[in-house]
Design a protein around this motif. Structure first.
Motif, short mmCIF file in Angstrom:
data_model
loop_
_atom_site.label_atom_id
_atom_site.label_comp_id
_atom_site.label_asym_id
_atom_site.label_seq_id
_atom_site.Cartn_x
_atom_site.Cartn_y
_atom_site.Cartn_z
N UNK A 131 0.84 -1.20 0.00
CA UNK A 131 0.00 0.00 0.00
C UNK A 131 0.88 1.26 0.00
N UNK A 132 1.94 1.26 0.81
CA UNK A 132 2.87 2.39 0.84
C UNK A 132 3.54 2.57 -0.52
N UNK A 133 3.92 1.45 -1.12
CA UNK A 133 4.62 1.49 -2.42
C UNK A 133 3.70 2.05 -3.49
N UNK A 134 2.44 1.59 -3.48
CA UNK A 134 1.47 2.09 -4.45
C UNK A 134 1.23 3.58 -4.24
N UNK A 175 -8.01 -6.17 -6.10
CA UNK A 175 -8.83 -5.11 -5.47
C UNK A 175 -7.99 -4.22 -4.57
N UNK A 176 -6.69 -4.28 -4.69
CA UNK A 176 -5.84 -3.47 -3.82
C UNK A 176 -5.05 -4.39 -2.91
N UNK A 177 -5.70 -4.97 -1.94
CA UNK A 177 -5.03 -5.92 -1.06
C UNK A 177 -4.77 -5.35 0.31
N UNK A 178 -4.16 -4.19 0.35
CA UNK A 178 -3.92 -3.51 1.62
C UNK A 178 -4.94 -2.40 1.82
N UNK A 236 -7.37 3.22 -1.34
CA UNK A 236 -7.79 3.04 -2.73
C UNK A 236 -6.59 2.94 -3.64
N UNK A 237 -6.15 1.74 -3.93
CA UNK A 237 -5.07 1.62 -4.89
C UNK A 237 -5.21 0.32 -5.66
N UNK A 238 -4.50 0.22 -6.76
CA UNK A 238 -4.54 -0.99 -7.58
C UNK A 238 -3.13 -1.38 -7.97
N UNK A 239 -2.94 -2.67 -8.11
CA UNK A 239 -1.71 -3.19 -8.72
C UNK A 239 -2.05 -3.53 -10.17
N UNK A 240 -1.05 -3.52 -11.02
CA UNK A 240 -1.22 -4.11 -12.34
C UNK A 240 -0.97 -5.60 -12.14
#
Lengths: 364, 258, 78
Positions: free
Chosen positions: A95-98, A131-134, A137-141
């Motif tokens: 989450x921090x990285x995103x 759906x993010x994971x952590x 509101x963020x997303x991974x590719x």
């Protein structure tokens, strides 16, 4: 070792991924052992000292993801890998990285859960991955390989996408794909050049200071950051959707499966067609961005979808959203480390077709 | 104003280091964090490290350090500063790297990262601000809170039977072979500040040698968390903190076998 | 005695008084006035500063700049 030219080898999925990472110009890998992906760390600790890069066994997944954060922030091309419970531990860091928009490649060789679960393959982490994971509101590719060759290729694609969008990319593999051996063709070294980005923290020589942060106390600023991220995810959805189709032109029932089950379902389509059932297959390659359009388009012309997953039904929700009620969406899953057989899927197709015939007969 | 005339004839012997930004610090009046920031940046300026140093500040009051230190910095998750610093140093080994962590961060949630970073002998400096309380969240008990210390989560005073002992993590990590230089300093008097500055100088000199982790604990204050005036915290440090956390070097390079 | 003086940035001073404690000459005191942020700030109240820098060293907010008579000037004056 001579790796300047392309090369064909017979390898385990996990090892192919690790070899691909070195050839893709990996600067640093930080990770922690967990079955069924420990071969990645083992392979890299064996190979990297002979070639180039940094590899470090961290004290935990929590530490490794934060080492990734630090090294990515310092402008290095970095990767970590783990399996389900370890990925859960990493979620805060991801989450921090995103939020800080750091490019990096994450690999989840999924095992059965919940809890300690099993070391057998599963797709139970689809929600977590897409759906993010952590928190927040963020997303991974998310890239979902279905062969050992793709375990290699998606490393290159993953780094490219991560660096293009300054966003973490996740390869969502599974225990079977990580462990099975197949022929794989590697590109030579140097095909993916990398420059230290201007925003990286490398010491402020000759420029203003850089800082990496995800902290924004003013709500106006925090919303602005969120809107920026959402615009980026939208752009990714517009530009980076990838999927494969098989026999969909005249299909009446279309299977939707990702990863290894997609290969199983391809066999099912052949079996079904041999029995005169017009079946087809859509294999999402990017799980985020999800290939909504092909699902939506198909939903207007086919009779029904059957989503096949190694979980209790996760991607099926995205298929339903994309189909938007235009046609029924059925689900067949196995869990807890069980793989699914082509015949099992065929039985499900036959059952669904039978039921619909009965239903139609009843209505007439 | 005669002062102005005088200044013309005098030389400037102390000024705010150029390595601090002009940002107004958010720290409460009298906070030791701000002193430690300033001295750290003085050393960075005097040693000419500004363009070759990367700092890491994790969650805690000092998470905003990047607003004040005019150097490249990374914010870090709570407890993970030394892991983040490890990641940076491993890929940028020719740069100076430090983490700046509070007691909750370093000695509670981040204990594993602290110990393993030092055990690997990462060539970084860890600055550990020990004020015995969680400042940012509003004055809760820290692993280093003193016996009987009243905080918002030990309202009847820290009870050893219930909460355990003040964690002397600096003594603990000094045993690790990866620790090259371990010292405990303070910043509440001119003299302790001067010694802290010397310790920072040592630590950055040692970082050039690539011999292991340097660790500087700073016994500090938290006027708001301790519910005292800044002046009262000076007495509390002397009378309560220093007996539990005595100042001085705990491990110096001559004690190292290599 | 070597003569010194201090310049205080009264707008960034938070009035913590640590400099007052650190000053061996009792040269500093808290002003009755308040700055824009609402703090009473420190000021030089006696003309006996020696420029020892103690006040500035302990000042958390780096608001104090210290000046000191050079040794040459000191000799000249003596």
């Amino acid at each position: 070792m001579e790796t300047n030219k392309s090369e064909i080898r017979l390898m385990k999925g996990n090892e192919a991924l690790a070899e691909a990472a070195i050839r893709a110009g990996l600067d640093a890998y930080f990770g922690y052992p967990i079955t069924p992906q420990s071969e990645v760390l083992e392979y890299l600790t064996l190979e990297i000292p002979k070639r180039r890069g940094i590899v470090l066994q961290a004290e935990s997944e929590v530490a490794s993801i934060n080492m990734i954060y630090g090294a990515a922030g310092a402008g290095a091309r970095v990767m970590t890998s783990s399996s389900s419970p370890g990925m859960s531990l990493m979620q805060e860091g991801i989450s921090y990285i995103a939020a800080a928009e750091l490019p990096c490649l994450l690999v989840n060789v999924v095992r059965g859960g919940p809890g300690l679960g099993t070391i057998q393959p599963s797709q139970g982490d689809y929600f977590q991955a897409t759906k993010g994971g952590g928190h927040g509101d963020y997303r991974l590719i998310v890239l979902a390989p279905s062969s050992v060759q793709e375990m290699c290729d998606f490393v290159f694609d993953g780094f490219k996408l991560a660096e293009k969008y300054r966003n973490p990319t996740l390869i969502l593999s599974d225990g079977a794909l990580g462990q099975m051996m197949e022929k794989v063709e590697f590109p030579g070294d140097g095909s993916l050049p990398h420059q230290i980005p201007a925003w990286a923290t490398t010491g402020k020589k000759g420029r203003e200071r850089n800082f990496i942060t995800s902290l924004h106390m003013e709500p106006e600023r925090m919303e602005e950051i969120n809107l920026h991220l959402q615009r980026k995810y939208k752009e990714i959805e517009e530009n980076e959707v990838r999927y494969e189709t098989f026999e969909i032109d005249d299909a009446e029932i279309v299977l939707v499966a990702f990863g290894l089950p997609a290969r199983i379902c391809q066999k099912t389509v052949e079996l079904a067609r041999a029995k005169g059932i017009k079946a087809g297959l859509v294999r999402p390659i990017t799980l985020f961005p999800f290939p909504k359009k092909i699902i939506s388009d198909l939903s207007k012309k086919i009779d029904r979808f059957l989503v096949v997953e190694l979980n209790a039904g996760q991607m099926v929700e995205d298929v339903m959203l994309a189909a938007n009620g235009n046609c029924p969406v059925h689900f067949k899953g196995r869990m807890g480390g069980m793989l699914i057989q082509p015949e099992e899927v065929l039985e499900e197709i036959e059952k669904i077709v039978e039921e619909s015939l009965t239903l139609n007969a009843g209505q007439e | 104003m005669p002062e102005e005339m005088l200044i013309d004839e005098m030389q400037c012997v102390y000024q705010k280091p150029g390595t601090l930004t002009d940002e107004y610090m958010h720290y409460c009046p009298g906070c030791g964090h701000a002193v430690a920031h300033k001295i750290l940046m003085e050393v960075v300026e005097e040693m000419g490290l500004q363009e070759d140093i990367i700092g890491v500040a994790p969650v805690g009051c000092s998470v905003f350090a990047y607003n004040y230190m005019n150097i490249d910095m990374q914010e870090a998750a709570h407890g993970r500063a030394s892991a983040v610093a490890t990641g940076i140093k491993r890929v940028r080994p020719d740069k100076f790297v430090f983490s700046y962590q509070g007691d909750g961060d370093l000695a509670a949630i981040g204990t594993a990262e602290t110990i393993h970073t030092i055990n690997r002998g990462e060539n970084i400096l860890i600055v550990f601000i020990n004020n015995g309380i969680y400042g940012m969240t509003g004055g809760q008990m820290a692993p280093t809170s003193l016996f009987g210390q009243k905080t918002s989560t030990s309202p009847y005073g820290r009870d050893v039977a219930h909460n355990g002992y003040p964690l002397k993590i600096t003594e603990l990590i000094a045993h690790l072979p990866g620790a090259y230089y371990v010292t405990r300093q303070a910043v509440h008097t001119p003299n302790t500040v001067r010694k802290f500055k010397k310790a920072l100088n040592n630590a950055f000199e040692y970082q050039k040698l690539n011999k292991g982790t340097c660790f500087i604990e700073v016994v500090s204050n938290c006027p708001s968390g301790w519910k005292m005036t800044p002046k009262e915290t000076l007495t509390y440090i002397e009378e309560k903190m220093l007996p539990e956390y005595p100042l001085g070097d705990i491990k110096v390079p001559t004690q190292n076998k290599n | 005695m070597i003569k010194g003086t201090v310049l205080i940035n009264s707008e960034t001073c938070k009035g913590c008084e640590l400099c007052i404690v650190a000053c061996p000459q009792d040269s500093l005191s808290l002003s009755q006035k308040i700055n824009l942020r609402g703090y009473r700030y420190v000021e030089l109240s006696q003309d006996n500063c020696t420029g020892c820098t103690n006040c500035a060293i302990v000042c958390p907010d780096a608001v104090i700049t210290v000046y000191r008579q050079s040794k040459q000037n000191y000799k000249k004056a003596v």
